[in-house]
Write an enzyme that holds these catalytic residues in place. Structure first.
Site, PDB file in Angstrom:
ATOM      1  N   GLU A  97      -1.275  18.957 -11.698  1.00  0.00           N
ATOM      2  CA  GLU A  97      -0.671  18.434 -10.470  1.00  0.00           C
ATOM      3  C   GLU A  97       0.830  18.181 -10.656  1.00  0.00           C
ATOM      4  O   GLU A  97       1.638  18.517  -9.792  1.00  0.00           O
ATOM      5  CB  GLU A  97      -1.363  17.128 -10.043  1.00  0.00           C
ATOM      6  CG  GLU A  97      -2.746  17.315  -9.446  1.00  0.00           C
ATOM      7  CD  GLU A  97      -2.705  17.832  -8.005  1.00  0.00           C
ATOM      8  OE1 GLU A  97      -1.611  18.175  -7.508  1.00  0.00           O
ATOM      9  OE2 GLU A  97      -3.773  17.907  -7.384  1.00  0.00           O
ATOM     10  N   CYS A 132      -5.744  11.250   5.387  1.00  0.00           N
ATOM     11  CA  CYS A 132      -4.400  11.712   5.032  1.00  0.00           C
ATOM     12  C   CYS A 132      -4.188  13.175   5.433  1.00  0.00           C
ATOM     13  O   CYS A 132      -3.130  13.737   5.194  1.00  0.00           O
ATOM     14  CB  CYS A 132      -4.164  11.561   3.532  1.00  0.00           C
ATOM     15  SG  CYS A 132      -4.490   9.898   2.914  1.00  0.00           S
ATOM     16  N   LYS A 171      -0.155   7.108 -10.003  1.00  0.00           N
ATOM     17  CA  LYS A 171      -0.648   5.994  -9.187  1.00  0.00           C
ATOM     18  C   LYS A 171      -2.159   5.942  -9.217  1.00  0.00           C
ATOM     19  O   LYS A 171      -2.782   6.985  -9.038  1.00  0.00           O
ATOM     20  CB  LYS A 171      -0.149   6.206  -7.756  1.00  0.00           C
ATOM     21  CG  LYS A 171      -0.714   5.250  -6.745  1.00  0.00           C
ATOM     22  CD  LYS A 171      -0.250   5.631  -5.377  1.00  0.00           C
ATOM     23  CE  LYS A 171      -0.902   4.682  -4.401  1.00  0.00           C
ATOM     24  NZ  LYS A 171      -0.681   5.054  -3.046  1.00  0.00           N
ATOM     25  N   ARG A 198      -5.042  -0.840   2.314  1.00  0.00           N
ATOM     26  CA  ARG A 198      -5.603  -0.228   3.529  1.00  0.00           C
ATOM     27  C   ARG A 198      -5.699  -1.239   4.651  1.00  0.00           C
ATOM     28  O   ARG A 198      -5.563  -0.892   5.811  1.00  0.00           O
ATOM     29  CB  ARG A 198      -6.940   0.425   3.209  1.00  0.00           C
ATOM     30  CG  ARG A 198      -6.693   1.598   2.276  1.00  0.00           C
ATOM     31  CD  ARG A 198      -7.889   2.453   2.069  1.00  0.00           C
ATOM     32  NE  ARG A 198      -7.571   3.451   1.062  1.00  0.00           N
ATOM     33  CZ  ARG A 198      -8.473   4.177   0.432  1.00  0.00           C
ATOM     34  NH1 ARG A 198      -9.745   4.020   0.720  1.00  0.00           N
ATOM     35  NH2 ARG A 198      -8.097   5.054  -0.465  1.00  0.00           N
ATOM     36  N   SER A 239      -1.683  -2.131  -4.687  1.00  0.00           N
ATOM     37  CA  SER A 239      -2.075  -3.387  -4.053  1.00  0.00           C
ATOM     38  C   SER A 239      -3.188  -4.121  -4.805  1.00  0.00           C
ATOM     39  O   SER A 239      -3.142  -5.339  -4.940  1.00  0.00           O
ATOM     40  CB  SER A 239      -2.498  -3.119  -2.613  1.00  0.00           C
ATOM     41  OG  SER A 239      -3.534  -2.147  -2.577  1.00  0.00           O
ATOM     42  N   LYS A 282      -2.106  11.176  -8.115  1.00  0.00           N
ATOM     43  CA  LYS A 282      -2.607  10.057  -7.319  1.00  0.00           C
ATOM     44  C   LYS A 282      -4.128  10.111  -7.315  1.00  0.00           C
ATOM     45  O   LYS A 282      -4.722  11.101  -6.888  1.00  0.00           O
ATOM     46  CB  LYS A 282      -2.070  10.126  -5.895  1.00  0.00           C
ATOM     47  CG  LYS A 282      -2.621   9.025  -5.010  1.00  0.00           C
ATOM     48  CD  LYS A 282      -1.996   9.004  -3.630  1.00  0.00           C
ATOM     49  CE  LYS A 282      -2.651   7.928  -2.777  1.00  0.00           C
ATOM     50  NZ  LYS A 282      -2.067   7.854  -1.439  1.00  0.00           N
ATOM     51  N   ARG A 336     -11.617   9.465   0.172  1.00  0.00           N
ATOM     52  CA  ARG A 336     -10.499  10.362  -0.086  1.00  0.00           C
ATOM     53  C   ARG A 336     -10.724  11.238  -1.334  1.00  0.00           C
ATOM     54  O   ARG A 336      -9.796  11.805  -1.886  1.00  0.00           O
ATOM     55  CB  ARG A 336      -9.202   9.554  -0.252  1.00  0.00           C
ATOM     56  CG  ARG A 336      -8.854   8.640   0.914  1.00  0.00           C
ATOM     57  CD  ARG A 336      -7.349   8.438   0.998  1.00  0.00           C
ATOM     58  NE  ARG A 336      -6.928   7.246   1.723  1.00  0.00           N
ATOM     59  CZ  ARG A 336      -6.954   7.114   3.049  1.00  0.00           C
ATOM     60  NH1 ARG A 336      -7.411   8.079   3.806  1.00  0.00           N
ATOM     61  NH2 ARG A 336      -6.504   6.009   3.612  1.00  0.00           N
ATOM     62  N   CYS A 368       2.797  10.378   5.026  1.00  0.00           N
ATOM     63  CA  CYS A 368       1.360  10.623   5.006  1.00  0.00           C
ATOM     64  C   CYS A 368       0.843  10.582   6.437  1.00  0.00           C
ATOM     65  O   CYS A 368       1.535  10.095   7.324  1.00  0.00           O
ATOM     66  CB  CYS A 368       0.634   9.584   4.150  1.00  0.00           C
ATOM     67  SG  CYS A 368      -1.021  10.152   3.663  1.00  0.00           S
TER      68      CYS A 368
END
Ligand code: PBG
Length: 324
Positions: free
Chosen positions: A230, A127, A245, A202, A271, A192, A214, A117
């Site tokens: 996708e 990104c 994700k 982050r 996370s 994603k 994003r 990325c």
């Protein structure tokens, strides 16, 4: 006839015998964060029990990871070296490239996946490359392909593009193939989502966007049908593994992807999912069994591979929750 499903729940042994889904260390991928320097292992404040490692310090941990059953790593750069277009991420002497070489030299059976990325090496934390406030997709694909190629040259087993640009799997596949790296696999972050659950990452990866968000490239959390599109695109472009994700809030997407795809499906317990569980267990809001429950739910939904910060604890969870 009297029906008694409880007969098969009578004791631990029979419960273990009829268990439909199990965790398996071979299917667990451990994400780790690399920093520049030597002999560094500093706790990441947003991710309890996770660390920033310099390459040499990570190498020292490998036997411990192996002892905990971990066989594959997903590498991230928490680098301070940034560039306007993110191309510094392709430097042959970068921390990820160096880590790949040294891990392979120390233990060639450790399977190495590297995240591809721009956000970790790009000054603005995005990104992708922007031109006149629009995503410059073609230019972004060039840099992503260079980064993937630099990992391949260092000896990576698999690259994992997490940028969500259009056509990136095809671009990376083509670059790898024409450079003699057709054996390097691609795990695509296919579905994603633009998720609030990435917050702690982050901070860990020093990759927060300096402006905006994003949402113009990651998926809308409200959308499931679009995930089919996708995933389909990434499969057509040659993805070897497709990923959903985050995981827990997207079990329906995992299930759908398992039904549609003819390749292994991975899920990333991100996370924020980790932080939420760790904090709740710490505050005794619920027991550690919640960690197991969240992981086996991901398995039950249809993901075989699970990327999780709990990787080092799962062997113990399997012992306490699954074995007879
Ligand atoms: C980079 C990337 C992110 C994650 C993996 N790769 C963050 C983001 O897209 O903002 C998130 C992982 C996590 O939260 O554990 N594109």
């Amino acid at each position: 006839m009297k029906q008694m499903p409880t007969r098969l729940r009578n004791n631990r042994t029979i419960r273990s015998m009829v268990k439909e889904n199990r965790l398996n260390m071979a299917e667990i991928i451990y994400p780790v964060f690399l920093v520049e320097g030597h002999n560094i292992k500093t706790p990441i404040s947003s991710l309890k029990n996770q660390y920033h490692y310099s390459v040499d310090a990570l190498i020292k941990e490998l036997p411990f990871f192996k002892a905990k059953g971990v066989c594959s790593l997903l590498l991230f750069a928490s680098t301070n070296i940034k560039s306007p277009d993110g191309s510094s991420g392709a430097a042959s002497d970068g921390i990820v490239q160096e880590a790949i070489r040294q891990i392979k030299a120390a233990d060639d059976q450790m399977y190495i996946i590297a995240d591809v990325c721009l956000c970790q090496s790009k000054q603005d934390g995005h990104c992708c490359i922007y031109h006149n406030n629009q995503i410059d997709n073609a230019k972004t694909l060039e840099v992503l392909s260079q980064i993937a190629l630099s990992y391949a040259k260092a000896g990576v087993d698999m690259v994992a593009p997490s940028d969500m640009m259009d056509g990136r799997v095809a671009a990376i596949r083509e670059t790898l193939d024409k450079s003699g790296y057709d054996h390097v696999a691609i795990m695509a972050y296919s579905a994603k989502y633009a998720s609030a659950f990435y917050g702690p990452f982050r901070e860990a990866a020093h990759s927060s966007p300096a402006f905006g968000d994003r949402k113009s490239y990651q998926m809308d959390p409200a959308n499931r049908i679009e995930a089919k599109r996708e995933v389909g695109l990434d499969l057509n472009e040659g993805a070897d593994i497709v990923m959903v994700k985050p995981a827990l809030a997207y079990l329906d997407v995992i299930m759908q992807t398992r039904q549609d795809a003819t390749v292994p499906v991975a899920a990333y317990q991100v996370s924020g999912e980790y932080a939420m569980l760790v904090n709740a267990v710490d505050q005794k809001i619920f027991s550690r069994r919640a960690i197991y429950e969240s992981l086996v739910a991901i398995k039950r939904a249809g993901a075989s591979l699970i990327i999780t910060y709990f990787a080092l604890e799962i062997m113990n969870l399997i012992e306490s929750e699954e074995n007879c």
